[in-house]
Design a protein around this motif. Structure first.
Motif, PDB file in Angstrom:
ATOM      1  N   UNK A   1     -11.080   2.217  -5.627  1.00 39.93           N
ATOM      2  CA  UNK A   1     -11.878   2.588  -4.473  1.00 39.93           C
ATOM      3  C   UNK A   1     -11.492   1.892  -3.185  1.00 39.93           C
ATOM      4  N   UNK A   2     -10.232   1.446  -3.101  1.00 38.02           N
ATOM      5  CA  UNK A   2      -9.760   0.715  -1.916  1.00 38.02           C
ATOM      6  C   UNK A   2      -9.011   1.617  -0.936  1.00 38.02           C
ATOM      7  N   UNK A   3      -8.992   2.937  -1.199  1.00 36.38           N
ATOM      8  CA  UNK A   3      -8.268   3.848  -0.318  1.00 36.38           C
ATOM      9  C   UNK A   3      -9.191   4.943   0.205  1.00 36.38           C
ATOM     10  N   UNK A   4     -10.005   4.640   1.220  1.00 37.35           N
ATOM     11  CA  UNK A   4     -10.735   5.719   1.883  1.00 37.35           C
ATOM     12  C   UNK A   4      -9.745   6.724   2.453  1.00 37.35           C
ATOM     13  N   UNK A   5     -10.233   7.910   2.776  1.00 37.04           N
ATOM     14  CA  UNK A   5      -9.354   9.040   3.084  1.00 37.04           C
ATOM     15  C   UNK A   5      -8.320   8.728   4.158  1.00 37.04           C
ATOM     16  N   UNK A   6      -8.732   8.104   5.260  1.00 32.63           N
ATOM     17  CA  UNK A   6      -7.796   7.851   6.363  1.00 32.63           C
ATOM     18  C   UNK A   6      -6.680   6.909   5.912  1.00 32.63           C
ATOM     19  N   UNK A   7      -7.025   5.840   5.207  1.00 34.92           N
ATOM     20  CA  UNK A   7      -6.028   4.890   4.715  1.00 34.92           C
ATOM     21  C   UNK A   7      -5.114   5.554   3.694  1.00 34.92           C
ATOM     22  N   UNK A   8      -5.689   6.346   2.828  1.00 34.51           N
ATOM     23  CA  UNK A   8      -4.908   7.030   1.802  1.00 34.51           C
ATOM     24  C   UNK A   8      -3.907   7.999   2.427  1.00 34.51           C
ATOM     25  N   UNK A   9      -4.346   8.745   3.437  1.00 34.87           N
ATOM     26  CA  UNK A   9      -3.474   9.726   4.098  1.00 34.87           C
ATOM     27  C   UNK A   9      -2.317   9.025   4.798  1.00 34.87           C
ATOM     28  N   UNK A  10      -2.613   7.947   5.507  1.00 42.10           N
ATOM     29  CA  UNK A  10      -1.561   7.217   6.215  1.00 42.10           C
ATOM     30  C   UNK A  10      -0.570   6.589   5.229  1.00 42.10           C
ATOM     31  N   UNK A  11      -1.087   6.016   4.148  1.00 44.42           N
ATOM     32  CA  UNK A  11      -0.206   5.378   3.170  1.00 44.42           C
ATOM     33  C   UNK A  11       0.723   6.405   2.532  1.00 44.42           C
ATOM     34  N   UNK A  12       0.210   7.573   2.219  1.00 46.59           N
ATOM     35  CA  UNK A  12       1.050   8.648   1.672  1.00 46.59           C
ATOM     36  C   UNK A  12       2.168   9.001   2.643  1.00 46.59           C
ATOM     37  N   UNK A  13       1.841   9.098   3.923  1.00 47.11           N
ATOM     38  CA  UNK A  13       2.844   9.454   4.930  1.00 47.11           C
ATOM     39  C   UNK A  13       3.921   8.380   5.038  1.00 47.11           C
TER      40      UNK A  13
ATOM     41  N   UNK B   1       0.606  -7.009   0.735  1.00 40.96           N
ATOM     42  CA  UNK B   1      -0.757  -6.867   1.238  1.00 40.96           C
ATOM     43  C   UNK B   1      -1.539  -5.859   0.413  1.00 40.96           C
ATOM     44  N   UNK B   2      -0.885  -4.814  -0.074  1.00 41.60           N
ATOM     45  CA  UNK B   2      -1.556  -3.881  -0.988  1.00 41.60           C
ATOM     46  C   UNK B   2      -1.923  -4.586  -2.291  1.00 41.60           C
ATOM     47  N   UNK B   3      -1.017  -5.434  -2.784  1.00 39.46           N
ATOM     48  CA  UNK B   3      -1.308  -6.184  -4.003  1.00 39.46           C
ATOM     49  C   UNK B   3      -2.513  -7.091  -3.782  1.00 39.46           C
ATOM     50  N   UNK B   4      -2.586  -7.738  -2.624  1.00 40.75           N
ATOM     51  CA  UNK B   4      -3.735  -8.599  -2.339  1.00 40.75           C
ATOM     52  C   UNK B   4      -5.005  -7.781  -2.122  1.00 40.75           C
ATOM     53  N   UNK B   5      -4.867  -6.588  -1.581  1.00 41.56           N
ATOM     54  CA  UNK B   5      -6.017  -5.689  -1.476  1.00 41.56           C
ATOM     55  C   UNK B   5      -6.556  -5.375  -2.870  1.00 41.56           C
ATOM     56  N   UNK B   6      -5.649  -5.125  -3.816  1.00 39.35           N
ATOM     57  CA  UNK B   6      -6.068  -4.829  -5.185  1.00 39.35           C
ATOM     58  C   UNK B   6      -6.601  -6.053  -5.914  1.00 39.35           C
ATOM     59  N   UNK B   7      -6.088  -7.218  -5.573  1.00 40.25           N
ATOM     60  CA  UNK B   7      -6.550  -8.441  -6.223  1.00 40.25           C
ATOM     61  C   UNK B   7      -7.865  -8.954  -5.641  1.00 40.25           C
TER      62      UNK B   7
ATOM     63  N   UNK C   1      -5.237  -5.811   7.488  1.00 43.23           N
ATOM     64  CA  UNK C   1      -3.788  -6.041   7.582  1.00 43.23           C
ATOM     65  C   UNK C   1      -3.019  -4.818   7.101  1.00 43.23           C
ATOM     66  N   UNK C   2      -3.481  -4.211   6.020  1.00 44.94           N
ATOM     67  CA  UNK C   2      -2.849  -2.989   5.523  1.00 44.94           C
ATOM     68  C   UNK C   2      -2.944  -1.889   6.569  1.00 44.94           C
ATOM     69  N   UNK C   3      -4.121  -1.702   7.142  1.00 43.76           N
ATOM     70  CA  UNK C   3      -4.320  -0.621   8.114  1.00 43.76           C
ATOM     71  C   UNK C   3      -3.468  -0.808   9.358  1.00 43.76           C
TER      72      UNK C   3
ATOM     73  N   UNK D   1      -0.511  -2.164   9.585  1.00 44.11           N
ATOM     74  CA  UNK D   1       0.860  -1.755   9.284  1.00 44.11           C
ATOM     75  C   UNK D   1       0.976  -0.237   9.212  1.00 44.11           C
ATOM     76  N   UNK D   2       0.028   0.404   8.559  1.00 40.32           N
ATOM     77  CA  UNK D   2       0.071   1.874   8.436  1.00 40.32           C
ATOM     78  C   UNK D   2       0.017   2.534   9.810  1.00 40.32           C
ATOM     79  N   UNK D   3      -0.847   2.022  10.679  1.00 36.10           N
ATOM     80  CA  UNK D   3      -0.977   2.612  12.028  1.00 36.10           C
ATOM     81  C   UNK D   3       0.288   2.393  12.839  1.00 36.10           C
ATOM     82  N   UNK D   4       0.968   1.289  12.600  1.00 31.39           N
ATOM     83  CA  UNK D   4       2.222   1.015  13.326  1.00 31.39           C
ATOM     84  C   UNK D   4       3.258   2.099  13.064  1.00 31.39           C
ATOM     85  N   UNK D   5       3.308   2.590  11.825  1.00 33.63           N
ATOM     86  CA  UNK D   5       4.356   3.537  11.466  1.00 33.63           C
ATOM     87  C   UNK D   5       3.936   4.994  11.544  1.00 33.63           C
ATOM     88  N   UNK D   6       2.664   5.279  11.273  1.00 31.94           N
ATOM     89  CA  UNK D   6       2.259   6.695  11.301  1.00 31.94           C
ATOM     90  C   UNK D   6       1.026   6.917  12.154  1.00 31.94           C
ATOM     91  N   UNK D   7       0.668   5.921  13.014  1.00 29.66           N
ATOM     92  CA  UNK D   7      -0.391   6.033  14.007  1.00 29.66           C
ATOM     93  C   UNK D   7      -1.511   6.883  13.551  1.00 29.66           C
TER      94      UNK D   7
END
Length: 289
Positions: A163-175, A265-271, A279-281, A283-289
């Motif tokens: 449950x650590x990937x709400x829709x916006x984070x999940x969409x950006x991470x996929x991209x 950072x994803x590993x630490x999010x899961x841990x 921190x994860x968000x 990085x994601x915004x930096x690359x896929x805004x």
């Protein structure tokens, strides 16, 4: 616990009784102890909730690093391969020393020389761990494929399940994962990596000699390892200067560094949960805004 350690010591040839046993702070996964017998001093890890190969792959990683002759690691004397719920013990050399003025310079050179021990492919021959999280492995000929399939995808799936990937984070991470090849387009050789080189996984030995501990080895881009050293700090300018005198980083290092830090950072999010979400968000915004 001491009985299990005593049995392990006897099986490796030290039949003298334990004279001193002291818990050591700093470990999140295992119980860590200083053990003294009449014969020797030891550093011991104990755990009862680990897979059979948990301590074996750590010992194998230390052996591979030692074989490079680039930097010191503790000697491993004994490890268990436990059945389910059995207590597991890892016994190693007790390292003592203090940092000298050139310790971090030695560390930088040693890590760079370790990174010049090359494999034939990317990955590793068996699964390893990042903290308590499993890291699936296989040997792959292409680094970007390995990073996508065996580093980011497992963390993505785990985060989705937890449950650590709400829709916006999940969409950006996929991209970001889909577009990796457009950023990771530099020439990469499969360097032997420590795999978990945060600032707490090295120490000072006799005469200030740096010692690497707690590896999670695999063969990958040496820039990936250096990117992680910058996530939590603990490394000086002397370390980075000495490293780059031995081994240069790719020209696009600053551009790809956050992509490499994303995995840890994803590993630490899961841990540890949402404390690492920001921190994860970023990085994601930096690359896929």
């Amino acid at each position: 616990m001491n009985k299990a350690i005593q049995n392990a010591l006897e099986s490796m040839g030290d039949s003298s009784s334990i004279q001193k046993s002291k818990s050591i702070s700093g470990g999140d996964i295992n119980d860590a102890l200083y053990i003294q017998t009449k014969e020797e001093e030891y550093f011991v890890k104990v755990n009862q909730q680990v897979p059979e190969h948990f301590f074996r792959v750590e010992a194998k990683g230390l052996s591979l690093i030692r074989d490079t002759k680039a930097i010191r690691v503790p000697e491993v004397y004994y490890y268990d391969e436990p059945r389910e719920n059995e207590q597991a013990v890892l016994i190693m050399e007790w390292i003592k020393g203090q940092k000298e003025k050139d310790t971090e310079e030695q560390l930088g050179r040693g890590v760079a020389k370790m990174h010049q021990a090359y494999g034939e492919q990317f990955g590793f021959e068996e699964d390893t761990f990042i903290g308590s999280l499993p890291q699936p492995n296989q040997f792959v000929s292409d680094w970007t494929t390995y990073y996508h399939d065996y580093r980011l995808v497992p963390q993505f799936n785990m985060a989705a399940e937890r449950g650590e990937l709400p829709l916006e984070r999940k969409t950006r991470l996929k991209k970001v994962m889909e577009r990796l090849p457009q950023w990771l387009n530099h020439d990469v050789k499969p360097s032997l990596l420590h795999g978990d080189l945060w600032g707490g996984n090295w120490m000072s030995g006799p005469n200030g000699e740096p010692v690497l501990i707690d590896p999670s080895v695999f063969y990958g881009d040496h820039a990936f390892e250096l990117a992680f050293t910058e996530v939590f700090g603990g490394y000086s300018e002397a370390f980075y200067r000495a490293y780059e005198e031995e081994l240069s980083l790719p020209e696009n290092y600053e551009d790809i560094k956050p992509l490499y830090q994303l995995y840890y950072l994803l590993a630490h999010l899961n841990l540890f949960g949402e404390a690492y979400a920001g921190s994860v968000d970023r990085i994601l915004k930096r690359y896929v805004g």
